[in-house]
Design an enzyme around this catalytic site. Structure first.
Site, PDB file in Angstrom:
ATOM      1  N   VAL A  92     -42.877 -44.438  15.658  1.00  0.00           N
ATOM      2  CA  VAL A  92     -42.062 -44.148  16.853  1.00  0.00           C
ATOM      3  C   VAL A  92     -40.633 -44.615  16.597  1.00  0.00           C
ATOM      4  O   VAL A  92     -40.410 -45.770  16.231  1.00  0.00           O
ATOM      5  CB  VAL A  92     -42.607 -44.878  18.105  1.00  0.00           C
ATOM      6  CG1 VAL A  92     -41.747 -44.552  19.327  1.00  0.00           C
ATOM      7  CG2 VAL A  92     -44.056 -44.514  18.371  1.00  0.00           C
ATOM      8  N   GLY A 149     -38.474 -43.807  14.269  1.00  0.00           N
ATOM      9  CA  GLY A 149     -38.016 -43.947  12.876  1.00  0.00           C
ATOM     10  C   GLY A 149     -37.740 -45.400  12.533  1.00  0.00           C
ATOM     11  O   GLY A 149     -38.627 -46.245  12.550  1.00  0.00           O
ATOM     12  N   GLY A 171     -32.853 -30.673   6.978  1.00  0.00           N
ATOM     13  CA  GLY A 171     -34.101 -31.407   6.704  1.00  0.00           C
ATOM     14  C   GLY A 171     -34.550 -32.286   7.862  1.00  0.00           C
ATOM     15  O   GLY A 171     -35.396 -33.154   7.690  1.00  0.00           O
ATOM     16  N   GLU A 228     -39.427 -30.996  11.369  1.00  0.00           N
ATOM     17  CA  GLU A 228     -40.698 -31.145  10.648  1.00  0.00           C
ATOM     18  C   GLU A 228     -41.012 -29.827   9.949  1.00  0.00           C
ATOM     19  O   GLU A 228     -40.433 -28.791  10.273  1.00  0.00           O
ATOM     20  CB  GLU A 228     -41.824 -31.446  11.639  1.00  0.00           C
ATOM     21  CG  GLU A 228     -41.617 -32.667  12.484  1.00  0.00           C
ATOM     22  CD  GLU A 228     -42.288 -33.903  11.922  1.00  0.00           C
ATOM     23  OE1 GLU A 228     -43.337 -33.784  11.298  1.00  0.00           O
ATOM     24  OE2 GLU A 228     -41.727 -34.993  12.116  1.00  0.00           O
ATOM     25  N   LYS A 287     -45.385 -39.780  20.494  1.00  0.00           N
ATOM     26  CA  LYS A 287     -44.727 -41.099  20.429  1.00  0.00           C
ATOM     27  C   LYS A 287     -44.828 -41.830  21.770  1.00  0.00           C
ATOM     28  O   LYS A 287     -45.098 -43.037  21.801  1.00  0.00           O
ATOM     29  CB  LYS A 287     -43.266 -40.911  20.013  1.00  0.00           C
ATOM     30  CG  LYS A 287     -43.132 -40.446  18.556  1.00  0.00           C
ATOM     31  CD  LYS A 287     -41.722 -39.989  18.242  1.00  0.00           C
ATOM     32  CE  LYS A 287     -41.565 -39.581  16.785  1.00  0.00           C
ATOM     33  NZ  LYS A 287     -40.307 -38.882  16.507  1.00  0.00           N
TER      34      LYS A 287
HETATM   35  N1  HSE Z   1     -39.282 -34.775  13.330  1.00  0.00           N
HETATM   36  C1  HSE Z   1     -39.158 -36.102  13.835  1.00  0.00           C
HETATM   37  C2  HSE Z   1     -37.834 -36.216  14.579  1.00  0.00           C
HETATM   38  C3  HSE Z   1     -39.223 -37.074  12.689  1.00  0.00           C
HETATM   39  O1  HSE Z   1     -37.011 -35.295  14.463  1.00  0.00           O
HETATM   40  O2  HSE Z   1     -37.610 -37.175  15.299  1.00  0.00           O
HETATM   41  C4  HSE Z   1     -39.383 -38.500  13.079  1.00  0.00           C
HETATM   42  O3  HSE Z   1     -40.603 -38.727  13.733  1.00  0.00           O
END
Ligand code: HSE
Length: 399
Positions: free
Chosen positions: A127, A129, A182, A185, A200
């Protein structure tokens, strides 16, 4: 010496390897002894990459090596991550992960095994990052009843909404840009449909209540329907549109929602832009607090996994992160109150006839009006909306 293994050498896995090798000195100092990456598990070859020296294609090398006491699971997905994690925990190895899908789905069982085996299943990176939020909730905000957690928990969609707002770009354009950078997901659906922030907020709510929350049970709306016109209306009112994940305590229940919301400049999440995440936590004694930082990306996420590795390597015994298989009773969102912003091809008079007193804007888009209702429940909104023809879109307004 502490020996660790990394399962998965994708974006996050290679980041964890980089953190543990580049920052070996500080990591070892904080653990109190040298930390060595003994294995990296991946099916692929990486010719020329120094990781080749520790690369294995065989999970049993890790499982059967009694020297390996901490394993990072950064493979993503449910299988084989679930089976491998369970086997590692049962073998008395701590596991640290960024895998929110696995934590949300099987967290209760894996935490129970970790407790029984007196090791740890840690998931700080699942959760927000790189933002520390799991450990603060578990170890610091423990004398408070948590009344609310509201967060911008998805970097990709926050980046997209920011770009739509700053550049007036449309949804498809910003999605392509987010993918090229990038952020999104592999399957952008999890981000743009809100499933990622739903997982999350489910994890955070499980953590504070000790009961299981399934993300499939939550009301979840993504950003796919947000248009430049919606953003133009929001700007005209001095508001920003953010994808918010909120969990609010109502008596003994929690009402949890993921949806785009219009928020004003006084809201603590208003100025959280680009790929950043922020989590607002309200405790009944603490009052308000905010956690802000890099919510996605290789090194921020890897930093959180590596921090968990340090924790797991340093502590003796189980740290007590826990929730049970018992499902948390969720409050009915029909009773949740918001203001509602509505666009319609109907007239201002018709809007007022259906909704009562509303604030109308008729000079933003040709052939329609936008209006904001008074505060009302979801159920009341539905009743009023059924009386009005020509509704184009609706976005909730916080406050
Ligand atoms: N795809 C997710 C985001 C990655 O953009 O927050 C991190 O969990």
């Amino acid at each position: 010496m502490k020996h660790v293994a990394i399962m998965g050498y994708g974006t996050v896995g290679s980041g964890v390897y980089e953190v543990l090798t580049k920052n070996k000195e500080v990591v070892s100092k904080n653990v109190g002894e040298e930390v060595n990456v003994k294995y990296v598990l991946d099916l692929r070859e990486f010719p020329g990459d120094p990781v080749s020296e520790v690369l294995t294609h065989n999970f049993d090398d890790i499982l059967n090596d009694e020297e390996v006491s901490v394993v990072a699971e950064v493979m993503g997905g449910i299988e084989p991550a679930y089976t491998f994690t369970k086997k590692c925990l049962l073998a008395g190895k701590s596991v640290c992960t960024s895998n929110k899908a696995l934590v949300e789905k099987h967290g209760a069982e894996l935490l129970a095994i970790a407790k029984e085996k007196n090791v740890n299943y840690l998931f700080e990176a699942s959760v927000g990052g790189g933002i520390p939020i799991i450990r603060p909730l578990h170890t610091c905000l423990t004398a408070d009843v948590i009344e609310e957690i509201s967060g911008i928990l998805n970097g990709t969609t926050n980046y997209m909404l920011t770009k739509m707002s700053v550049e007036g770009a449309d949804y498809d354009e910003v999605l392509k840009d987010a993918q090229a950078k990038g952020y999104a997901e592999r399957n952008p659906e999890a981000d743009v449909e809100g499933h990622d922030p739903a997982r999350k907020i489910a994890i955070l709510t499980s953590l504070i209540t000790g009961k299981k929350v399934d993300f499939e049970d939550l009301y979840c709306e993504g950003i796919t329907k947000v248009t430049p016109a919606d953003i133009a209306y929001a700007k005209k009112m001095g508001l920003a549109i953010k994808l918010l994940a909120t969990s609010k305590r109502i008596g003994d229940q929690y009402s949890i929602m993921v949806s785009p919301k219009m928020i004003g400049s006084a809201h603590p999440l208003f100025a959280v832009n680009d790929v950043f995440n922020a989590i607002f936590v309200k405790g009944n004694m603490l009052g308000d607090s905010m956690f802000y930082g890099s919510g996605a990306g290789k090194l921020p996420t890897a930093s959180a996994v590596a921090g968990d590795i340090v924790e797991a390597a340093k502590v003796t015994g189980n740290t007590g992160h826990f929730w049970t298989e018992e499902k948390l009773e969720l409050a009915d969102i029909s009773n949740v109150e918001n203001k509602f912003f509505v666009r319609t091809t109907a007239s201002a008079e018709e809007a007022k006839a259906a909704f009562g007193d509303v604030f109308v804007m008729d000079d933003v888009e040709a052939g329609e009006i936008g209006f904001v209702t008074e505060k009302m429940t979801e159920a009341a909104y539905k009743e009023c909306a059924a009386k009005l023809n020509g509704i184009i879109s609706m976005i909730r307004v916080e406050g």
